[in-house]
Design a protein around this motif. Structure first.
Motif, mmCIF file in Angstrom:
data_model
loop_
_atom_site.group_PDB
_atom_site.id
_atom_site.type_symbol
_atom_site.label_atom_id
_atom_site.label_comp_id
_atom_site.label_asym_id
_atom_site.label_seq_id
_atom_site.Cartn_x
_atom_site.Cartn_y
_atom_site.Cartn_z
ATOM 1 N N LEU A 6 1.293 9.240 2.003
ATOM 2 C CA LEU A 6 1.270 8.773 0.610
ATOM 3 C C LEU A 6 0.340 7.560 0.496
ATOM 4 O O LEU A 6 -0.438 7.432 -0.455
ATOM 5 C CB LEU A 6 2.685 8.396 0.161
ATOM 6 C CG LEU A 6 2.831 7.833 -1.262
ATOM 7 C CD1 LEU A 6 2.380 8.846 -2.316
ATOM 8 C CD2 LEU A 6 4.278 7.400 -1.550
ATOM 9 N N SER A 7 0.420 6.686 1.501
ATOM 10 C CA SER A 7 -0.428 5.494 1.513
ATOM 11 C C SER A 7 -1.906 5.872 1.610
ATOM 12 O O SER A 7 -2.750 5.336 0.886
ATOM 13 C CB SER A 7 -0.034 4.591 2.694
ATOM 14 O OG SER A 7 -0.978 3.573 2.861
ATOM 15 N N ALA A 8 -2.201 6.834 2.491
ATOM 16 C CA ALA A 8 -3.599 7.265 2.660
ATOM 17 C C ALA A 8 -4.109 7.917 1.373
ATOM 18 O O ALA A 8 -5.211 7.633 0.909
ATOM 19 C CB ALA A 8 -3.707 8.235 3.831
ATOM 20 N N GLU A 9 -3.277 8.787 0.801
ATOM 21 C CA GLU A 9 -3.659 9.533 -0.405
ATOM 22 C C GLU A 9 -3.886 8.594 -1.606
ATOM 23 O O GLU A 9 -4.813 8.780 -2.385
ATOM 24 C CB GLU A 9 -2.542 10.538 -0.725
ATOM 25 C CG GLU A 9 -2.623 11.221 -2.071
ATOM 26 C CD GLU A 9 -3.490 12.476 -2.044
ATOM 27 O OE1 GLU A 9 -3.746 12.972 -0.930
ATOM 28 O OE2 GLU A 9 -3.914 12.923 -3.127
ATOM 29 N N SER A 10 -3.009 7.578 -1.721
ATOM 30 C CA SER A 10 -3.057 6.715 -2.910
ATOM 31 C C SER A 10 -3.879 5.449 -2.672
ATOM 32 O O SER A 10 -4.141 4.704 -3.609
ATOM 33 C CB SER A 10 -1.645 6.311 -3.303
ATOM 34 O OG SER A 10 -1.046 5.559 -2.243
ATOM 35 N N GLN A 11 -4.254 5.203 -1.417
ATOM 36 C CA GLN A 11 -4.965 3.974 -1.037
ATOM 37 C C GLN A 11 -4.148 2.720 -1.319
ATOM 38 O O GLN A 11 -4.708 1.652 -1.551
ATOM 39 C CB GLN A 11 -6.311 3.893 -1.752
ATOM 40 C CG GLN A 11 -7.128 5.144 -1.548
ATOM 41 C CD GLN A 11 -8.552 4.791 -1.100
ATOM 42 O OE1 GLN A 11 -8.780 3.848 -0.360
ATOM 43 N NE2 GLN A 11 -9.500 5.561 -1.575
ATOM 44 N N VAL A 12 -2.828 2.865 -1.346
ATOM 45 C CA VAL A 12 -1.949 1.706 -1.527
ATOM 46 C C VAL A 12 -1.293 1.435 -0.168
ATOM 47 O O VAL A 12 -0.736 2.343 0.439
ATOM 48 C CB VAL A 12 -0.863 1.992 -2.596
ATOM 49 C CG1 VAL A 12 0.115 0.825 -2.698
ATOM 50 C CG2 VAL A 12 -1.513 2.271 -3.953
ATOM 51 N N PRO A 13 -1.361 0.200 0.346
ATOM 52 C CA PRO A 13 -0.800 -0.093 1.671
ATOM 53 C C PRO A 13 0.708 0.171 1.724
ATOM 54 O O PRO A 13 1.405 0.010 0.710
ATOM 55 C CB PRO A 13 -1.062 -1.602 1.854
ATOM 56 C CG PRO A 13 -2.061 -1.977 0.809
ATOM 57 C CD PRO A 13 -1.973 -0.976 -0.291
ATOM 58 N N ILE A 14 1.204 0.560 2.904
ATOM 59 C CA ILE A 14 2.631 0.895 3.065
ATOM 60 C C ILE A 14 3.561 -0.242 2.619
ATOM 61 O O ILE A 14 4.524 0.016 1.890
ATOM 62 C CB ILE A 14 2.929 1.333 4.523
ATOM 63 C CG1 ILE A 14 2.193 2.671 4.804
ATOM 64 C CG2 ILE A 14 4.435 1.518 4.760
ATOM 65 C CD1 ILE A 14 2.386 3.196 6.223
ATOM 66 N N PRO A 15 3.300 -1.514 3.000
ATOM 67 C CA PRO A 15 4.223 -2.575 2.559
ATOM 68 C C PRO A 15 4.310 -2.668 1.031
ATOM 69 O O PRO A 15 5.376 -2.945 0.481
ATOM 70 C CB PRO A 15 3.603 -3.852 3.139
ATOM 71 C CG PRO A 15 2.726 -3.400 4.257
ATOM 72 C CD PRO A 15 2.246 -2.029 3.894
ATOM 73 N N THR A 16 3.182 -2.409 0.355
ATOM 74 C CA THR A 16 3.185 -2.455 -1.112
ATOM 75 C C THR A 16 4.022 -1.305 -1.667
ATOM 76 O O THR A 16 4.801 -1.484 -2.610
ATOM 77 C CB THR A 16 1.729 -2.359 -1.643
ATOM 78 O OG1 THR A 16 0.941 -3.351 -0.968
ATOM 79 C CG2 THR A 16 1.663 -2.595 -3.131
ATOM 80 N N ILE A 17 3.871 -0.120 -1.061
ATOM 81 C CA ILE A 17 4.681 1.025 -1.494
ATOM 82 C C ILE A 17 6.162 0.705 -1.326
ATOM 83 O O ILE A 17 6.983 0.970 -2.213
ATOM 84 C CB ILE A 17 4.306 2.296 -0.682
ATOM 85 C CG1 ILE A 17 2.865 2.712 -1.019
ATOM 86 C CG2 ILE A 17 5.287 3.432 -0.967
ATOM 87 C CD1 ILE A 17 2.389 3.938 -0.260
ATOM 88 N N LYS A 18 6.521 0.096 -0.184
ATOM 89 C CA LYS A 18 7.930 -0.246 0.066
ATOM 90 C C LYS A 18 8.436 -1.251 -0.964
ATOM 91 O O LYS A 18 9.588 -1.179 -1.403
ATOM 92 C CB LYS A 18 8.094 -0.798 1.492
ATOM 93 C CG LYS A 18 7.951 0.304 2.541
ATOM 94 C CD LYS A 18 8.318 -0.196 3.932
ATOM 95 C CE LYS A 18 8.365 0.986 4.914
ATOM 96 N NZ LYS A 18 8.300 0.517 6.309
ATOM 97 N N TYR A 19 7.559 -2.158 -1.333
ATOM 98 C CA TYR A 19 7.916 -3.149 -2.355
ATOM 99 C C TYR A 19 8.196 -2.456 -3.699
ATOM 100 O O TYR A 19 9.203 -2.728 -4.360
ATOM 101 C CB TYR A 19 6.788 -4.176 -2.481
ATOM 102 C CG TYR A 19 6.950 -5.135 -3.607
ATOM 103 C CD1 TYR A 19 7.960 -6.104 -3.595
ATOM 104 C CD2 TYR A 19 6.105 -5.084 -4.722
ATOM 105 C CE1 TYR A 19 8.109 -6.998 -4.645
ATOM 106 C CE2 TYR A 19 6.250 -5.981 -5.769
ATOM 107 C CZ TYR A 19 7.248 -6.926 -5.730
ATOM 108 O OH TYR A 19 7.389 -7.786 -6.774
ATOM 109 N N TYR A 20 7.329 -1.514 -4.086
ATOM 110 C CA TYR A 20 7.539 -0.789 -5.336
ATOM 111 C C TYR A 20 8.838 0.014 -5.290
ATOM 112 O O TYR A 20 9.535 0.158 -6.295
ATOM 113 C CB TYR A 20 6.364 0.151 -5.640
ATOM 114 C CG TYR A 20 5.046 -0.547 -5.911
ATOM 115 C CD1 TYR A 20 4.997 -1.860 -6.373
ATOM 116 C CD2 TYR A 20 3.834 0.119 -5.707
ATOM 117 C CE1 TYR A 20 3.783 -2.492 -6.618
ATOM 118 C CE2 TYR A 20 2.621 -0.506 -5.955
ATOM 119 C CZ TYR A 20 2.600 -1.812 -6.402
ATOM 120 O OH TYR A 20 1.399 -2.417 -6.644
#
Lengths: 221, 221
Positions: A6-20
């Protein structure tokens, strides 16, 4: 897909995804084991929306939370969902020290809407913005009556109905419609603003019959 | 008039006027004794211009100094003087990490000018702004080619030639022309932006056949 994908696909770093995920801005994935969850296209779309709200809309987290809530509340009509995003983009107006003049300008902003046949809610923060601009123009001795503002209103409506609304994917996922509206509102607004200042340069050069700075001296105006 | 009268007439406090005098933004008055000077209409006009640059243009002192120098340099053609003010209002563009993509977008911004027959100088910071907006739109998957931007450019030109330039007092004092251009550029831009968002609310309501929030339920869309 897993969170790394998901991080690679969206270009959003994993820690940011976890924060969201913790903030409830991104719905939880489907839990496949105690420590593993999978994510789908809806998560990619939601991440796109959040990034657009932050990077293009420059909205604070509180506003984003409100917009995501409107996106997730399927009982809310699309028009109201879009309105939530549109109103969040409005800087609103600072209170004016002259309350009487302010009320007068606010009434004239509303009257302009009626005259144009536009249906906007009376509490729209955008009407406050328009009223404040009317007040500033008048204080500086510039025309701000219906006659002066009508050409701007008609040009705006033409661009909205001819260019912008036809591109909003109203019948797709709710995230996508909001994302599109926010990006379009901010970026085509910025494009128009730059083009208007470029038109000023070009047309005032033509009017004054002068060459542009950097143009060839003696070139016809 | 004396400095106290200049202050009353211009609504600018005496200490602020003295500051502008020291900074060379306001020309010295005519000295009538060792401690007394008199001021005229030109000073009132200059103070109006400085206030407009600060309050409407939100420009820093360095930019204001440059504009005042252009106003005072009578050998500078009006078009170049106005250009100095117009360029000061442009936020310009941040450098883009992808130099290749940036050059490509900048070329397309210039190509759009040629296609429209607009004469703007190649080093205009407004062209950087347009290029950056083109790049942002494309990265987000929104159309930003000449076909997509042309309607905005034509609407902008129509407002500039039909509404804005005819109001600029080109043959009056140089201060007045610059003041007018700055106020007009900023405030009519703000008015257009608010009207465009109001048009969005009104037209998307019409399109979706929904009543506005705060509208009467069941009212025809």
């Amino acid at each position: 897909m897993r969170i790394s994908e998901l991080s690679a696909e969206s270009q959003v770093p994993i820690p940011t995804i976890k924060y969201y995920l913790r903030e409830g801005l991104l719905p939880q994935g489907e839990q496949t084991s105690a420590t593993r969850a999978v994510y789908g296209e809806a998560h990619v779309r939601r991440l796109r929306l959040i990034r657009a709200l932050i990077e293009v809309g420059r909205l604070p987290l509180a506003a984003i939370r409100k917009i995501v809530a409107a996106v997730e509340d399927e009982s809310l009509p699309v028009h109201d969902m879009l309105g939530t995003a549109q109103y969040a983009l409005s800087p609103g107006a600072d209170p004016d020290p002259d309350a009487e003049a302010w009320r007068e300008a606010r009434k004239r902003a509303s009257a302009l809407m009626s005259e144009l046949g536009w249906r906007v809610t009376e509490k729209a923060p955008t009407l406050d913005e328009l009223a404040q601009t009317i007040l500033s123009l008048e204080r500086l001795g510039m025309p701000a009556d219906a006659e002066a503002l009508r050409p701007y209103a008609l040009a705006a409506r033409e661009l909205v109905t001819g260019e912008e609304l036809p591109r909003v994917p109203f019948d797709g996922p709710r995230d996508a419609a909001v994302e599109h509206l926010v990006i379009g509102t901010v970026l085509y607004g910025r494009a128009f603003d730059a083009l208007r200042r470029l038109a000023h340069e070009s047309e005032s050069g033509r009017l004054l019959g002068e060459t542009c700075r950097g143009g060839l001296p003696g070139e016809p105006g």
